[in-house]
Design a protein around this motif. Structure first.
Motif, PDB file in Angstrom:
ATOM      1  N   ILE A 278      58.751  70.547  67.426  1.00 43.59           N
ATOM      2  CA  ILE A 278      58.720  70.709  68.881  1.00 43.59           C
ATOM      3  C   ILE A 278      60.122  70.967  69.434  1.00 43.59           C
ATOM      4  O   ILE A 278      60.309  71.727  70.392  1.00 43.59           O
ATOM      5  CB  ILE A 278      58.097  69.462  69.549  1.00 43.59           C
ATOM      6  N   SER A 279      61.089  70.334  68.823  1.00 45.16           N
ATOM      7  CA  SER A 279      62.464  70.555  69.262  1.00 45.16           C
ATOM      8  C   SER A 279      62.819  72.033  69.146  1.00 45.16           C
ATOM      9  O   SER A 279      63.372  72.639  70.069  1.00 45.16           O
ATOM     10  CB  SER A 279      63.392  69.695  68.389  1.00 45.16           C
ATOM     11  N   GLU A 280      62.453  72.628  68.013  1.00 42.80           N
ATOM     12  CA  GLU A 280      62.742  74.044  67.817  1.00 42.80           C
ATOM     13  C   GLU A 280      61.912  74.904  68.776  1.00 42.80           C
ATOM     14  O   GLU A 280      62.394  75.900  69.317  1.00 42.80           O
ATOM     15  CB  GLU A 280      62.452  74.442  66.356  1.00 42.80           C
ATOM     16  N   PHE A 281      60.672  74.475  68.984  1.00 44.13           N
ATOM     17  CA  PHE A 281      59.804  75.226  69.907  1.00 44.13           C
ATOM     18  C   PHE A 281      60.474  75.358  71.274  1.00 44.13           C
ATOM     19  O   PHE A 281      60.485  76.438  71.875  1.00 44.13           O
ATOM     20  CB  PHE A 281      58.448  74.508  70.038  1.00 44.13           C
ATOM     21  N   TRP A 282      61.038  74.251  71.744  1.00 42.91           N
ATOM     22  CA  TRP A 282      61.640  74.291  73.086  1.00 42.91           C
ATOM     23  C   TRP A 282      62.998  74.997  73.118  1.00 42.91           C
ATOM     24  O   TRP A 282      63.541  75.242  74.177  1.00 42.91           O
ATOM     25  CB  TRP A 282      61.708  72.893  73.695  1.00 42.91           C
ATOM     26  N   LYS A 283      63.508  75.295  71.945  1.00 44.15           N
ATOM     27  CA  LYS A 283      64.712  76.148  71.906  1.00 44.15           C
ATOM     28  C   LYS A 283      64.308  77.622  71.910  1.00 44.15           C
ATOM     29  O   LYS A 283      65.138  78.506  72.062  1.00 44.15           O
ATOM     30  CB  LYS A 283      65.539  75.835  70.657  1.00 44.15           C
ATOM     31  N   ARG A 284      63.010  77.856  71.707  1.00 41.17           N
ATOM     32  CA  ARG A 284      62.524  79.232  71.617  1.00 41.17           C
ATOM     33  C   ARG A 284      61.582  79.618  72.762  1.00 41.17           C
ATOM     34  O   ARG A 284      61.235  80.764  72.912  1.00 41.17           O
ATOM     35  CB  ARG A 284      61.775  79.426  70.279  1.00 41.17           C
ATOM     36  N   PHE A 319      61.210  65.955  79.943  1.00 40.22           N
ATOM     37  CA  PHE A 319      59.995  66.743  79.717  1.00 40.22           C
ATOM     38  C   PHE A 319      58.939  66.499  80.793  1.00 40.22           C
ATOM     39  O   PHE A 319      58.210  67.409  81.179  1.00 40.22           O
ATOM     40  CB  PHE A 319      59.422  66.449  78.320  1.00 40.22           C
ATOM     41  N   THR A 320      58.862  65.264  81.270  1.00 35.59           N
ATOM     42  CA  THR A 320      57.863  64.976  82.301  1.00 35.59           C
ATOM     43  C   THR A 320      58.219  65.706  83.593  1.00 35.59           C
ATOM     44  O   THR A 320      57.345  66.286  84.246  1.00 35.59           O
ATOM     45  CB  THR A 320      57.767  63.451  82.533  1.00 35.59           C
ATOM     46  N   VAL A 321      59.498  65.679  83.946  1.00 36.36           N
ATOM     47  CA  VAL A 321      59.922  66.411  85.153  1.00 36.36           C
ATOM     48  C   VAL A 321      59.707  67.909  84.949  1.00 36.36           C
ATOM     49  O   VAL A 321      59.249  68.615  85.859  1.00 36.36           O
ATOM     50  CB  VAL A 321      61.408  66.105  85.485  1.00 36.36           C
ATOM     51  N   SER A 322      59.983  68.366  83.738  1.00 34.81           N
ATOM     52  CA  SER A 322      59.758  69.788  83.435  1.00 34.81           C
ATOM     53  C   SER A 322      58.274  70.130  83.576  1.00 34.81           C
ATOM     54  O   SER A 322      57.913  71.199  84.080  1.00 34.81           O
ATOM     55  CB  SER A 322      60.239  70.078  82.011  1.00 34.81           C
ATOM     56  N   TYR A 343      58.683  65.495  70.612  1.00 33.48           N
ATOM     57  CA  TYR A 343      60.112  65.682  70.311  1.00 33.48           C
ATOM     58  C   TYR A 343      60.687  64.502  69.527  1.00 33.48           C
ATOM     59  O   TYR A 343      61.716  64.628  68.861  1.00 33.48           O
ATOM     60  CB  TYR A 343      60.862  65.824  71.642  1.00 33.48           C
ATOM     61  N   PHE A 344      60.026  63.343  69.626  1.00 32.81           N
ATOM     62  CA  PHE A 344      60.591  62.109  69.051  1.00 32.81           C
ATOM     63  C   PHE A 344      60.993  62.214  67.580  1.00 32.81           C
ATOM     64  O   PHE A 344      62.059  61.713  67.202  1.00 32.81           O
ATOM     65  CB  PHE A 344      59.608  60.941  69.231  1.00 32.81           C
ATOM     66  N   PRO A 345      60.147  62.814  66.717  1.00 29.51           N
ATOM     67  CA  PRO A 345      60.543  62.843  65.288  1.00 29.51           C
ATOM     68  C   PRO A 345      61.932  63.431  65.078  1.00 29.51           C
ATOM     69  O   PRO A 345      62.639  63.049  64.141  1.00 29.51           O
ATOM     70  CB  PRO A 345      59.475  63.738  64.652  1.00 29.51           C
ATOM     71  N   GLU A 346      62.323  64.324  65.980  1.00 29.65           N
ATOM     72  CA  GLU A 346      63.634  64.959  65.857  1.00 29.65           C
ATOM     73  C   GLU A 346      64.758  63.934  66.019  1.00 29.65           C
ATOM     74  O   GLU A 346      65.830  64.065  65.415  1.00 29.65           O
ATOM     75  CB  GLU A 346      63.752  66.071  66.907  1.00 29.65           C
ATOM     76  N   ILE A 347      64.502  62.896  66.825  1.00 33.84           N
ATOM     77  CA  ILE A 347      65.524  61.865  67.059  1.00 33.84           C
ATOM     78  C   ILE A 347      65.783  61.088  65.771  1.00 33.84           C
ATOM     79  O   ILE A 347      66.909  60.696  65.487  1.00 33.84           O
ATOM     80  CB  ILE A 347      65.064  60.899  68.180  1.00 33.84           C
ATOM     81  N   PHE A 348      64.713  60.898  64.986  1.00 34.48           N
ATOM     82  CA  PHE A 348      64.846  60.075  63.793  1.00 34.48           C
ATOM     83  C   PHE A 348      65.159  60.898  62.541  1.00 34.48           C
ATOM     84  O   PHE A 348      65.406  60.355  61.483  1.00 34.48           O
ATOM     85  CB  PHE A 348      63.548  59.272  63.571  1.00 34.48           C
ATOM     86  N   VAL A 375      49.528  73.684  65.913  1.00 35.57           N
ATOM     87  CA  VAL A 375      48.331  72.899  66.256  1.00 35.57           C
ATOM     88  C   VAL A 375      48.661  71.905  67.379  1.00 35.57           C
ATOM     89  O   VAL A 375      47.896  71.747  68.333  1.00 35.57           O
ATOM     90  CB  VAL A 375      47.773  72.165  65.004  1.00 35.57           C
ATOM     91  N   PHE A 376      49.814  71.265  67.263  1.00 29.62           N
ATOM     92  CA  PHE A 376      50.222  70.326  68.318  1.00 29.62           C
ATOM     93  C   PHE A 376      50.350  71.057  69.662  1.00 29.62           C
ATOM     94  O   PHE A 376      49.881  70.578  70.691  1.00 29.62           O
ATOM     95  CB  PHE A 376      51.561  69.675  67.940  1.00 29.62           C
ATOM     96  N   ILE A 377      50.957  72.222  69.618  1.00 33.93           N
ATOM     97  CA  ILE A 377      51.129  73.014  70.849  1.00 33.93           C
ATOM     98  C   ILE A 377      49.762  73.410  71.420  1.00 33.93           C
ATOM     99  O   ILE A 377      49.546  73.374  72.630  1.00 33.93           O
ATOM    100  CB  ILE A 377      51.995  74.267  70.563  1.00 33.93           C
ATOM    101  N   LEU A 378      48.824  73.757  70.529  1.00 37.12           N
ATOM    102  CA  LEU A 378      47.472  74.117  70.992  1.00 37.12           C
ATOM    103  C   LEU A 378      46.856  72.965  71.777  1.00 37.12           C
ATOM    104  O   LEU A 378      46.245  73.175  72.832  1.00 37.12           O
ATOM    105  CB  LEU A 378      46.554  74.408  69.804  1.00 37.12           C
ATOM    106  N   ILE A 379      47.017  71.757  71.235  1.00 37.39           N
ATOM    107  CA  ILE A 379      46.430  70.590  71.913  1.00 37.39           C
ATOM    108  C   ILE A 379      47.066  70.421  73.293  1.00 37.39           C
ATOM    109  O   ILE A 379      46.375  70.190  74.290  1.00 37.39           O
ATOM    110  CB  ILE A 379      46.616  69.316  71.047  1.00 37.39           C
ATOM    111  N   THR A 380      48.369  70.569  73.363  1.00 36.66           N
ATOM    112  CA  THR A 380      49.031  70.392  74.663  1.00 36.66           C
ATOM    113  C   THR A 380      48.629  71.503  75.640  1.00 36.66           C
ATOM    114  O   THR A 380      48.516  71.271  76.830  1.00 36.66           O
ATOM    115  CB  THR A 380      50.569  70.350  74.536  1.00 36.66           C
ATOM    116  N   TRP A 381      48.360  72.704  75.111  1.00 35.89           N
ATOM    117  CA  TRP A 381      47.944  73.794  76.008  1.00 35.89           C
ATOM    118  C   TRP A 381      46.599  73.495  76.681  1.00 35.89           C
ATOM    119  O   TRP A 381      46.329  73.973  77.776  1.00 35.89           O
ATOM    120  CB  TRP A 381      47.839  75.120  75.261  1.00 35.89           C
TER     121      TRP A 381
END
Lengths: 482, 284
Positions: A278-284, A319-322, A343-348, A375-381
């Motif tokens: 997700i971190s990379e997704f939001w960079k793209r 992200f919530t404000v976004s 995004y959390f997994p990226e922190i760890f 798949v994660f993005i699909l669910i959020t969509w």
């Protein structure tokens, strides 16, 4: 005015020719003409709301001027607050007034109180979220002494209202775009050629893919209870490509059009569905917005230089404000929140994700990561597309609780118009293939290294696809509503 | 030559290369009428048949696609019927224009005969607001030949369609190119049947046409899915009473025949492999 309208097909060549053949005598003429052209473009929708752009431009120009001239910290802060107040005030009133009032009333009623506050019939001015953020960044950057104010009022007004990106971005920073308005533009053949290529590709994405997908997506999401699990998955899948091709298509047209006028806008999408997390997704994805939130929300909150817990908090808030920026609905808030959680997994993660290079072999894991992220993005969509949170949950639950393939033949006939479904799927496959092989290019139609005949063949092929397979009618861009 | 002029020249050449083949194709196709066998061919066949068909039957049947499944439309005359195979996409207005075409071209043959319209009840809900209206109605019918038979309300409605003005241009008319009509109504989920404004107008005009040319006009329902029994008929029945349409709708609801959902491939069409109705199963 919509890019994909007959009005624009007539309007654009006129503006282009006047700009390069009549208004090209000096910088001021170029800028004044761009302001007029941009106001006509915007006013085509509703001329009354031009006043908001003019007020916002005037206020930020004057505030920027005063702020830059002053060394008094308190005064500068006061001016910044004024800028925030004006811009966020407009945004708050036109976009969020009813949302907060209605949410407040719902909350009161849930607590057993009677709240008699009426909502207003407020029209959301097109593009308000985009140009207010653009002008805000100007004031904030002057406050932080990252940039100086511009003395050229025409350049500033043209910067705020520049029609290719006025209503749906990319949200440009003054540091990048404003200097381009302060020096005379000369026609750059290579820039223009690449611009027309990118715009053509954008039209293909919007008119062929997004608008064909929209037919099935609208049918599925409006009557989702009637469909089996497979069709519901298909609905989410098609929406993922509808929104991608709609918005990135708009960005391509905007960037391409701007290049024809001698401007270089920032890249807004960079092959997001090949992201491995997700971190990379939001960079793209929607890069101009995500970097805006990074610079003006996430970093001021403490950014990454904090404890893991604090970083998680910063990410969730950002992200919530976004999410709320996208629309006055709890679905967008939850969508933003979920992306924050994603995004959390990226922190760890100990090792930073390496730059993706599709040519090198990373092994199956990388590809599984791409699939899992998608798949994660699909669910959020599903949350993004649904009218309310309960509907979104219901939609997702129905995917697993309804018979997966029952009545598929009949149900498919409900979601297609002519060959819209086949066209959607075929062109999604073509899109992904071309994006895969053009992954390192700024846009997939960057083909200047090919021989001239091959280039022209491809231009004609894409243009013919638009004519033969496109949907023409009343298809607004999704992001106009934001 | 300056860069901008080079660019403009290239763009002009590109647009010419792109557009000219379409223009030539459109012009040739219009001139030879070739498009009529490629773009909504059924509609143009029906128009042609109404104009020049040899009526050798006392039973003239106009259908929608569901009704057409009950008749061997490819060899209609040998079955003793004169069948005009139609589609719901042009609604009652299109059916009126076709029947009008037929009776004006064959006044002697239709006199004293019965013209049946075999159509499912949801067709009456159409108000020229279907996704296919642009291709199936506006292109073949919104021209100088048929506009005189259109009510002002219908004309106003059609003019609200995006790009309707282009519908008669060779480039558009001779291809399957269509606008995406976002206001299109979906009739997949229906709670009740009713008759739309345009359908009411043109049902009355069909009655007047029948009186003027001395034929009987009767509407019948084709076979329908069992689950359509759930759809309320009350509003439509009430409208039929209020607008004095009982004579043309006589026995319409009473004679409706329902067959198992399992033989249908969609909401209205059965699988002809699974279900083969006997000839004249509607007993016309």
């Amino acid at each position: 005015m919509l890019f994909n309208s007959l009005d624009f097909i007539i309007y654009f060549p006129i503006v282009f020719l006047i700009y390069w053949f009549v208004a090209n005598k000096n910088l001021r003429k170029q800028n004044i003409f761009l302001i007029i052209a941009s106001y006509v473009f915007y006013g085509w929708w509703d001329w009354r709301f031009l006043s908001l752009i003019i007020i916002s431009s005037t206020a930020d120009y004057l505030i920027g001027l005063k702020m830059d001239q002053s060394d008094n910290k308190k005064y500068r802060k006061l001016l910044l607050i004024a800028s925030l107040g004006i811009n966020l005030g407009f945004l708050g009133f036109f976009k969020y007034y009813n949302f907060f009032i209605e949410s407040f009333v719902d909350l009161m009623e849930a607590m057993g109180f009677q709240a008699n506050i009426t909502s207003l019939q407020v029209i959301l001015p097109v593009g308000i979220s985009f140009y207010t953020f653009q002008t805000l960044s100007y004031s904030i950057d002057i406050y932080k002494r990252k940039i100086s104010h511009t003395k050229d009022i025409f350049a500033f007004f043209a910067f705020v209202s520049f029609f290719p990106q006025l209503v749906a971005g990319p949200i440009e920073r003054a540091k990048h775009l404003l200097p381009q308005f302060t020096k005379p533009r000369e026609f750059d053949l290579q820039l223009a050629k690449d611009g027309i290529r990118q715009a053509l590709w954008g039209f293909m994405k919007k008119i062929v893919i997004a608008d064909n997908c929209a037919i099935a997506v609208n049918a599925i999401f409006s009557d989702y209870q009637d469909f089996n699990g497979a069709i519901l998955v298909l609905g989410a899948f098609l929406f993922a490509f509808q929104i991608y091709c709609d918005f990135s298509g708009y960005s391509d047209i905007a960037i391409g059009t701007a290049r024809l006028f001698g401007f270089d806008l920032m890249q807004n999408f960079n092959y997001p569905y090949f992201s491995r997390n997700i971190s990379e997704f939001w960079k793209r994805w929607h890069i101009s917005l995500s970097t805006w939130f990074r610079d003006y929300v996430y970093i001021p909150l403490g950014g990454s230089y904090a404890s893991k817990a604090r970083r998680m908090f910063n990410i969730i808030v950002t992200f919530t404000v976004s999410g709320l920026w996208h629309g006055a609905n709890w679905t967008f808030v939850l969508w933003g929140f979920l992306n924050g959680v994603g995004y959390f997994p990226e922190i760890f993660r100990k090792n930073k994700t390496k730059k993706f290079d599709h040519i090198k072999r990373y092994g199956i894991r990388q590809y599984l990561n791409i699939l899992a992220t998608f798949v994660f993005i699909l669910i959020t969509w599903v949350f993004f597309r649904s009218p309310d949170i309960m509907t979104a949950f219901d939609y997702l639950v129905n995917i697993v609780t309804t018979p997966f393939l029952e009545n598929s033949r009949e149900l498919v006939s409900r979601i297609t118009f002519d060959n819209s479904l086949k066209i959607s799927l075929a062109f999604i496959a073509i899109l992904l293939t071309i994006e895969w092989f053009q992954f390192n290019k700024k846009h997939p139609f960057e083909i200047e290294t090919l021989p001239k005949t091959a280039r022209w063949g491809l231009y004609l092929a894409v243009a013919n696809c638009i004519i033969l397979f496109g949907q023409f009618g009343q298809n607004d861009f999704i992001y106009f509503q934001f | 030559m300056s860069d901008i002029r080079k660019f403009n020249k290239s763009m002009s050449i590109f647009i010419l290369i792109l557009i000219v083949p379409y223009l030539v194709y459109g012009a040739v196709s219009m001139y030879t009428d070739e498009y009529k066998s490629k773009v909504t061919p059924g509609v143009y066949e029906s128009i042609q048949k109404c104009r020049e068909g040899n009526i050798n039957s006392q039973t003239i049947i106009f259908t929608d696609s569901a009704g057409a499944q009950l008749y061997n439309v490819n060899d209609s005359t040998s079955n003793g019927f004169f069948v005009i195979n139609g589609t719901r996409a042009y609604g009652l207005v299109g059916q009126y224009l076709l029947i009008n075409e037929l009776v004006r071209n064959h006044p002697d043959e239709v006199k004293g005969n019965t013209i049946y319209l075999v159509t499912i009840p949801s067709v009456f809900m159409d108000n020229l607001d279907q996704v296919y209206t642009f291709n199936y109605f506006i292109k073949p019918f919104y021209n100088e030949q048929y506009i005189p038979y259109l009510e002002d309300k219908v004309k106003t409605h059609i003019e609200s369609f995006p790009m309707q003005w282009a519908s008669q241009l060779p480039l558009v008319k001779t291809t399957n190119w269509s606008v995406d009509y976002s206001n299109a109504k979906s009739f997949f989920k229906i709670d009740e049947y009713y008759i739309s404004e345009f359908s009411l107008i043109y049902l009355n005009r069909l009655k007047e046409l029948a009186d003027e040319f001395g034929f009987e006009f009767v509407i019948k329902a084709p076979f329908m899915r069992n689950d359509k029994k759930e759809v309320s008929q009350e509003k439509m029945k009430q409208q039929i009473r209020e607008h004095n349409l009982d004579d043309i709708f006589r026995h319409y609801f009473e004679d409706m025949k329902y067959i198992p959902d399992s033989v249908f491939v969609d909401r209205d069409h059965f699988d002809t492999e699974k279900y083969k109705p006997e000839l004249n199963s509607l007993k016309l």
